[in-house]
Design an enzyme around this catalytic site. Structure first.
Site, PDB file in Angstrom:
ATOM      1  CG  HIS A 111      -2.647  -0.899   0.960  1.00 11.91           C
ATOM      2  ND1 HIS A 111      -1.394  -2.091   1.924  1.00 11.91           N
ATOM      3  CD2 HIS A 111      -3.022  -1.091   0.760  1.00 11.91           C
ATOM      4  CE1 HIS A 111      -2.648  -3.467   2.129  1.00 11.91           C
ATOM      5  NE2 HIS A 111      -2.948  -1.972   1.145  1.00 11.91           N
ATOM      6  CE  LYS A 136      -5.723  -4.379  -1.620  1.00 12.07           C
ATOM      7  NZ  LYS A 136      -6.303  -3.973  -0.299  1.00 12.07           N
ATOM      8  CE  LYS A 282     -21.817  17.607 -23.121  1.00 10.69           C
ATOM      9  NZ  LYS A 282     -23.923  18.225 -23.435  1.00 10.69           N
TER      10      LYS A 282
HETATM   11  P1  NAP Z   1     -23.369  25.221 -19.093  1.00 15.93           P
HETATM   12  O1  NAP Z   1     -22.139  25.864 -20.441  1.00 15.93           O
HETATM   13  O2  NAP Z   1     -22.019  25.338 -18.177  1.00 15.93           O
HETATM   14  O3  NAP Z   1     -24.346  26.584 -19.297  1.00 15.93           O
HETATM   15  C1  NAP Z   1     -24.503  27.532 -18.000  1.00 15.93           C
HETATM   16  C2  NAP Z   1     -26.035  28.123 -18.713  1.00 15.93           C
HETATM   17  O4  NAP Z   1     -26.813  28.685 -17.303  1.00 15.93           O
HETATM   18  C3  NAP Z   1     -25.476  29.406 -18.777  1.00 15.93           C
HETATM   19  O5  NAP Z   1     -25.958  30.456 -19.916  1.00 15.93           O
HETATM   20  C4  NAP Z   1     -25.251  30.331 -17.662  1.00 15.93           C
HETATM   21  O6  NAP Z   1     -25.560  31.742 -17.182  1.00 15.93           O
HETATM   22  C5  NAP Z   1     -26.834  29.619 -16.541  1.00 15.93           C
HETATM   23  N1  NAP Z   1     -26.663  29.493 -15.964  1.00 15.93           N
HETATM   24  C6  NAP Z   1     -25.899  28.283 -14.361  1.00 15.93           C
HETATM   25  N2  NAP Z   1     -26.687  28.755 -13.553  1.00 15.93           N
HETATM   26  C7  NAP Z   1     -27.513  30.758 -13.645  1.00 15.93           C
HETATM   27  C8  NAP Z   1     -27.894  30.271 -12.502  1.00 15.93           C
HETATM   28  N3  NAP Z   1     -28.018  30.144 -11.367  1.00 15.93           N
HETATM   29  N4  NAP Z   1     -29.220  31.270 -13.721  1.00 15.93           N
HETATM   30  C9  NAP Z   1     -29.034  31.990 -13.932  1.00 15.93           C
HETATM   31  N5  NAP Z   1     -28.831  31.196 -15.056  1.00 15.93           N
HETATM   32  C10 NAP Z   1     -27.256  30.367 -15.018  1.00 15.93           C
HETATM   33  O7  NAP Z   1     -24.003  23.692 -19.171  1.00 15.93           O
HETATM   34  P2  NAP Z   1     -24.407  23.510 -20.196  1.00 15.93           P
HETATM   35  O8  NAP Z   1     -23.258  22.577 -20.465  1.00 15.93           O
HETATM   36  O9  NAP Z   1     -25.363  24.134 -21.070  1.00 15.93           O
HETATM   37  O10 NAP Z   1     -25.811  22.324 -19.033  1.00 15.93           O
HETATM   38  C11 NAP Z   1     -26.875  23.477 -18.658  1.00 15.93           C
HETATM   39  C12 NAP Z   1     -27.204  22.324 -18.305  1.00 15.93           C
HETATM   40  O11 NAP Z   1     -27.721  21.239 -19.422  1.00 15.93           O
HETATM   41  C13 NAP Z   1     -27.408  21.456 -16.805  1.00 15.93           C
HETATM   42  O12 NAP Z   1     -28.165  21.396 -15.948  1.00 15.93           O
HETATM   43  C14 NAP Z   1     -26.577  19.871 -17.488  1.00 15.93           C
HETATM   44  O13 NAP Z   1     -26.957  18.603 -16.532  1.00 15.93           O
HETATM   45  C15 NAP Z   1     -27.865  19.683 -18.656  1.00 15.93           C
HETATM   46  N6  NAP Z   1     -27.942  18.882 -19.796  1.00 15.93           N
HETATM   47  C16 NAP Z   1     -28.502  17.917 -19.926  1.00 15.93           C
HETATM   48  C17 NAP Z   1     -28.781  17.400 -21.646  1.00 15.93           C
HETATM   49  C18 NAP Z   1     -29.531  16.167 -20.734  1.00 15.93           C
HETATM   50  O14 NAP Z   1     -29.528  14.925 -22.320  1.00 15.93           O
HETATM   51  N7  NAP Z   1     -30.718  16.013 -20.707  1.00 15.93           N
HETATM   52  C19 NAP Z   1     -27.274  17.256 -21.894  1.00 15.93           C
HETATM   53  C20 NAP Z   1     -26.287  18.460 -21.749  1.00 15.93           C
HETATM   54  C21 NAP Z   1     -26.565  19.178 -20.636  1.00 15.93           C
HETATM   55  P3  NAP Z   1     -24.124  32.305 -17.327  1.00 15.93           P
HETATM   56  O15 NAP Z   1     -23.584  32.872 -18.868  1.00 15.93           O
HETATM   57  O16 NAP Z   1     -24.701  34.118 -16.370  1.00 15.93           O
HETATM   58  O17 NAP Z   1     -23.347  32.053 -16.721  1.00 15.93           O
END
Ligand code: NAP
Length: 498
Positions: A111, A136, A282
């Site tokens: 370890h 291990k 991404k």
């Molecule tokens: P991101 O690139 O970090 O962008 C986040 C966005 O949300 C930005 O425009 C940010 O605004 C805004 N934001 C963050 N906190 C906020 C708050 N408290 N009030 C208002 N606006 C806020 O994130 P993302 O990759 O786009 O992901 C966003 C969401 O999509 C996540 O919850 C993720 O889990 C979800 N998602 C889901 C899937 C699915 O398959 N369902 C796939 C991908 C992502 P600012 O510019 O002001 O910071």
């Protein structure tokens, strides 16, 4: 085989947990006698033996709780061997002091809680020479390179070797050991007690990774991101692989933002066939692709990478297609071929301007929708709107529009802030289609408010499953078991769904 670690402060609790483990399907346990608060009473511990066992009394320096005299510890291990326990774990520095006897097999262990030393192979070979049935090695991985080296050492050993890279970055080594000859892997049993950073639970290894089916031929897939610990991709894809009868496994690999290229090069040793790519990679992955599909080019983001036989890296964006499919399904399907789809001329308000807003915005505009972007930080909305060729509105005005569709592309409402919503109740009108990309929980406050106002809703789970299903098809060339994938997501999100 999965060895569930049991370590309790009281003898009675240890005996109870052993029985519970066997009832849960555990066939091998590690009894960590160093966790007992009183001096271990071997007779009592070994009276009933509901399953095979490894007996371990781990010293403090090796990550254990034994604080008593070393002679006493070694005496207890010798007594356990005389009592015929299945395995004893003896550290390499004391292995020569504790001799083989009877049928008890010897795990000779090393370890290192601080680092993965450069001479790990020599160390493992020294363990091997100390009359080991199993070697291990468990060392702290401070980088992906360390974690890879641990498995590489295992692959070079003649004696069956359990090689563990400790820490979150090494979690995958606990799953893939079986591919490189490990006779078993260690797992937490009790959800409230973790014995090491990065260690998975017995039920996760069994159900989410189908650990017992992993062998030398198993093909490896990875979900990469930072953080990556709670990704739903491994359970969802692994369930699909097994249901399709494929010997494939997906593991999480933490790749820090600034080290994507070198991390991918290091992970290549595992022969990874495909990647699910999540935040923050991404966009960063784009220059590392050899080929990309149209959706990646259009959206400037890639969430799936498939490796061809010759090593060519092909990128896809399944978020994009999944989001469009989810929205079109809310209108009864994509519409007639060649004709205008259901999203054409719809007024759409997108909340957020980050990674997920971008492909969704592109897709909608391509389908003829009239998109308005609205983001907390206005400049970011303006910048994306310029790229997409759409308009913006200020965050303060978001409830004042009356669009046909509202899509939340912010993380607002995500666990643990489940009472938050990016849109106040006044922003919803009956008949609107309202979609959330947040999927944890499934039933967000945003969707609850929309339903109360008689909107039609589309959940982030729907989009997540669709993107995973498209990914699965890209990985396997087969039709994925979508219903099963849905079940897995709902089981994993279960306690937090509403
Ligand atoms: P991101 O690139 O970090 O962008 C986040 C966005 O949300 C930005 O425009 C940010 O605004 C805004 N934001 C963050 N906190 C906020 C708050 N408290 N009030 C208002 N606006 C806020 O994130 P993302 O990759 O786009 O992901 C966003 C969401 O999509 C996540 O919850 C993720 O889990 C979800 N998602 C889901 C899937 C699915 O398959 N369902 C796939 C991908 C992502 P600012 O510019 O002001 O910071």
């Amino acid at each position: 085989m999965i060895c569930a670690i049991l370590g309790r402060g009281r003898h009675a609790a240890l005996a109870e947990e052993w029985k519970a483990a066997v009832e849960a399907g555990v066939e091998l346990v590690e009894l960590r006698l160093d966790c007992l608060r009183r001096e271990p009473d071997l007779k009592r511990v070994l009276k009933e033996r509901p399953s095979a066992m490894v007996l371990t009394i781990r010293r403090g320096a090796d990550g254990g709780l034994w604080r008593g005299p070393e002679e006493k510890r070694q005496r207890l291990i010798r007594e356990a061997i005389v009592a015929g326990v299945d395995f004893v774990d003896v550290e390499m520095d004391v292995a020569r002091e504790i001799r083989r006897f009877g049928k008890t097999r010897r795990i000779v262990s090393y370890h290192n809680l601080k680092q993965t030393p450069p001479d790990l192979l020599e160390i493992a070979q020294q363990c091997e020479e100390m009359d080991a049935d199993v070697v291990k090695i468990a060392t702290r991985a401070n980088s992906l390179a360390d974690a890879m080296r641990v498995l590489q050492v295992a692959s070079k050993m003649e004696t069956p070797t359990i090689a563990i890279a400790m820490g979150e970055i090494g979690t995958f080594s606990r799953v893939l050991g079986a591919k490189y000859g490990a006779p078993f892997t260690y797992a937490n049993f009790n959800a409230d007690r973790s014995f090491a950073a990065g260690m998975l639970r017995f039920d996760e290894l069994k159900r989410d990774y189908a650990y017992d089916q992993i062998d030398a031929q198993t093909e490896v897939y990875a979900v990469i991101g930072d953080p990556i610990g709670h990704s739903l991709s491994p359970p969802v894809h692994n369930a699909a692989f097994r249901a399709m009868g494929l010997n494939k496994v997906m593991v999480p690999i933490l790749m820090p933002a600034e080290r994507l290229k070198e991390s991918l090069d290091q992970a290549a040793w595992l022969g990874i066939k495909g990647y699910s790519i999540t935040i923050p990679h991404k966009q960063a992955v784009l220059p590392l692709l050899n080929l990309a599909d149209g959706a990646v080019d259009r959206t400037g983001a890639c969430n799936t990478m498939v490796l061809k036989e010759d090593g060519t890296r092909v990128g896809y964006n399944t978020d994009y297609r999944a989001a469009m499919d989810s929205l079109e399904a809310a209108y009864g399907g994509p519409g007639p071929e060649g004709g205008l789809g259901p999203l054409a001329n719809k007024n759409v308000l997108i909340l957020g301007a980050g990674g997920v807003a971008r492909p969704i915005g592109f897709g909608l505009i391509r389908r003829g929708a009239v998109v308005t972007l609205c983001n907390r930080t206005e400049e970011r909305a303006t910048k994306l709107a310029e790229e997409l060729g759409c308009r913006t509105t200020s965050w303060a005005m978001r409830a004042g529009l009356i669009p046909d569709i509202i899509i939340n592309c912010t993380p607002v409402g995500m666990h643990p802030d489940v009472d938050d919503t990016p849109m106040p109740p006044a922003g919803f009108r009956p008949g609107m289609v309202v979609m959330d990309t947040v999927y944890h929980p499934e039933n967000t406050m945003f969707l609850k408010l929309a339903r109360e106002r008689e909107c039609r809703t589309v959940s982030g789970v729907d989009m997540f499953i669709r993107q995973a299903a498209i990914q699965s098809q890209l990985y396997t060339g087969m039709e994925p078991p979508v219903e099963l994938m849905k079940e897995v997501v709902r089981r994993k999100l279960g306690p937090l769904r509403s």
